[in-house]
Design an enzyme around this catalytic site. Structure first.
Site, short mmCIF file in Angstrom:
data_model
loop_
_atom_site.label_atom_id
_atom_site.label_comp_id
_atom_site.label_asym_id
_atom_site.label_seq_id
_atom_site.Cartn_x
_atom_site.Cartn_y
_atom_site.Cartn_z
N ASN A 151 45.57 -51.55 21.23
CA ASN A 151 44.81 -50.34 21.49
C ASN A 151 44.57 -50.06 22.96
O ASN A 151 44.25 -48.95 23.34
CB ASN A 151 43.47 -50.37 20.74
CG ASN A 151 42.73 -51.67 20.93
OD1 ASN A 151 43.28 -52.75 20.73
ND2 ASN A 151 41.48 -51.58 21.32
N SER A 199 42.58 -46.68 10.11
CA SER A 199 41.34 -45.94 10.35
C SER A 199 41.66 -44.47 10.55
O SER A 199 42.46 -44.11 11.42
CB SER A 199 40.64 -46.49 11.60
OG SER A 199 39.55 -45.68 11.93
N HIS A 201 40.11 -41.85 11.80
CA HIS A 201 39.80 -41.06 13.01
C HIS A 201 40.77 -41.32 14.16
O HIS A 201 40.70 -40.67 15.19
CB HIS A 201 38.34 -41.26 13.44
CG HIS A 201 38.02 -42.57 14.10
ND1 HIS A 201 37.92 -42.70 15.46
CD2 HIS A 201 37.76 -43.79 13.59
CE1 HIS A 201 37.60 -43.96 15.76
NE2 HIS A 201 37.50 -44.64 14.63
N THR A 237 29.04 -45.66 -3.59
CA THR A 237 29.67 -44.40 -3.99
C THR A 237 30.71 -43.99 -2.96
O THR A 237 30.45 -44.00 -1.76
CB THR A 237 28.59 -43.30 -4.12
OG1 THR A 237 27.64 -43.77 -5.07
CG2 THR A 237 29.19 -41.99 -4.59
N CYS A 324 35.24 -49.98 23.30
CA CYS A 324 34.32 -51.06 22.94
C CYS A 324 33.91 -51.87 24.16
O CYS A 324 32.84 -52.44 24.19
CB CYS A 324 34.99 -51.99 21.94
SG CYS A 324 36.15 -51.14 20.90
C1 PLP Z 1 39.70 -48.22 16.68
C2 PLP Z 1 40.27 -49.53 16.30
C3 PLP Z 1 39.64 -50.33 15.33
C4 PLP Z 1 38.31 -49.96 14.74
O1 PLP Z 1 38.40 -48.89 13.86
P1 PLP Z 1 37.04 -48.14 13.42
O2 PLP Z 1 37.48 -47.22 12.34
O3 PLP Z 1 36.58 -47.41 14.64
O4 PLP Z 1 36.11 -49.17 12.95
C5 PLP Z 1 40.25 -51.50 14.98
N1 PLP Z 1 41.41 -51.88 15.52
C6 PLP Z 1 42.06 -51.15 16.45
C7 PLP Z 1 43.35 -51.62 17.00
C8 PLP Z 1 41.50 -49.94 16.87
O5 PLP Z 1 42.12 -49.23 17.79
#
Ligand code: PLP
Length: 396
Positions: A151, A199, A201, A237, A324
């Site tokens: 990331n 994920s 988003h 839920t 983070c």
């Molecule tokens: C953003 C991210 C996560 C965390 O995902 P969330 O949905 O924000 O909890 C985990 N791993 C990687 C590689 C990410 O980029």
């Protein structure tokens, strides 16, 4: 000009995802566990979304568990493998030094419980070799967890080969594919994956929703108790609007993946070429084996945080590493893992693109970064020591 270049932190929701969600916040609001027709309409949406998501990654619907996002999926994958391993006396786990904290912190927790954790070193180009995994596997290894794409520096790991080794050795293989989804092809069969985290988003879906894929037969330990939802793997839920939005976003991302990747790679390479003109700058991670939209640099003699603030003034949203780690003074564990020394790791900049970015924005950003770096260096005592020869440059 406003330029959003922090798509590895989160993306803008697509209109396709938003429109798909609307009915489930309005007319179709039943609880999928209810037996009446309102509930059954919601249950149908859940079934359809699960199938669409499974199709995107080559899985079957029953292998998909909905979670609150990537972090929860990573936690559950690792803890489930650990609980299953423990029962057979296998308490050794292999991962890498540059995983997301959702993986690393879960492993630290297990280490305190008596598990042995091997974190593989990452080569300077940001890639882990399959042979490193093969060499580290032991009789008591219960899990290998290696991310698909990093990331912060965007480097792509040879997960198919790593999965093959795990399969041969009878060890479960988990991959955090959160950054890969929508950018790289995912097929859990072809890539020998036992567990995989996504994920929404990060691929233009809503926040707070994700999936954990677990191959049929891999036992999942619930993190949340209290109901029979998700076949007892996660109580509570279901978030139907978010699940429907995620399915729409993933399908859209997968359909346009190759065209989008081509365009992003071209923008990315222009951005990299532009920033490389800055003296004493270095690209983090392999120039070719990286995500289509990831650019990560270190600039000698500056503080990444100050650079971010200057860029924000110019309308550019960037990051110094992962979302983070911002807010903490520690340099990024990812940059340290690829061998950047502390001073250099502090001068980092991550720019991550999306389909919405334009050539114009890239040209504007190159100029803005050049100017900002020069300005910060003009009054940096470290930079002064470097140019006057009192200190030696680390980045030549
Ligand atoms: C953003 C991210 C996560 C965390 O995902 P969330 O949905 O924000 O909890 C985990 N791993 C990687 C590689 C990410 O980029």
């Amino acid at each position: 000009m406003r330029v959003y270049l922090d798509n590895a932190a989160t993306t803008k929701m697509s209109s396709t995802a938003m429109e798909a969600m609307l009915p489930y916040m309005d007319t179709v609001y039943g609880n999928p566990s209810s037996l009446h027709s309102a509930g059954q309409a919601a249950a149908e949406a859940l079934i359809t979304a699960r199938r669409r998501i499974a199709d995107c990654i080559g899985a079957s619907p029953k292998e998909i568990t909905f979670t609150s996002g990537g972090s929860e999926a990573d936690n559950q994958a690792i803890l489930s493998a650990a609980r299953a391993g423990e029962k057979k006396g296998r308490k050794h786990i292999i991962s890498t030094a540059f995983e997301h904290h959702a993986v690393l912190h879960t492993l630290q927790k297990l280490e305190k419980e008596g598990f042995e954790i091997t974190l593989l070193d990452v080569h300077e180009n940001g890639i882990v070799l399959p042979q490193q995994v093969a060499d580290a596997v032991r009789d008591d290894t219960c899990l290998v967890s290696v991310m698909y794409a990093n990331n912060e520096i965007g480097t792509i790991q040879p997960i198919e080969a790593i999965g093959k080794i795990c399969r041969e050795k009878g060890v479960l293989f988990h991959t955090d594919a959160v950054q890969a989804a929508g950018h790289l092809s995912i097929n859990v069969e072809e890539q020998n994956i036992d567990m995989l985290s996504l994920s929404a988003h990060k691929f233009h879906g809503p926040k707070g929703i994700g999936i954990l894929y677990a191959r049929a037969g891999v036992p999942l330990a619930p993190l949340i108790e209290g109901g029979a939802q998700e076949w007892g793997r996660r109580a509570g839920t279901e978030n139907i609007p978010a699940i429907v939005g995620m399915a729409a976003a993933l399908e859209e991302a997968c359909t346009h993946r190759e065209d989008n990747a081509k365009r992003l790679c071209s923008l990315r390479d222009k951005l990299i070429a532009g920033l490389w003109q800055i003296p004493h700058a270095i690209l983090n991670g392999d120039a070719a084996k990286r995500l289509p939209g990831n650019v990560s640099f270190c600039f000698e003699g500056i503080e990444g945080e100050s650079l971010l603030l200057l860029l924000d003034d110019k309308g550019i949203c960037a990051s110094s590493g992962s979302a983070c780690t911002s807010g903490s003074l520690d340099p990024s564990h990812v940059l340290l893992a690829i061998g950047r020394v502390h001073d250099i790791a502090h001068g980092s900049l991550r720019l991550t693109l999306s389909e919405e970015n334009t050539e114009e924005q890239i040209a504007y950003t190159v100029e803005a970064v050049k100017e900002a770096v020069a300005y910060l260096r003009s009054f940096s005592p470290v930079w002064h020591d470097l140019v006057s020869g009192r200190k030696e440059f680390v980045i030549k």
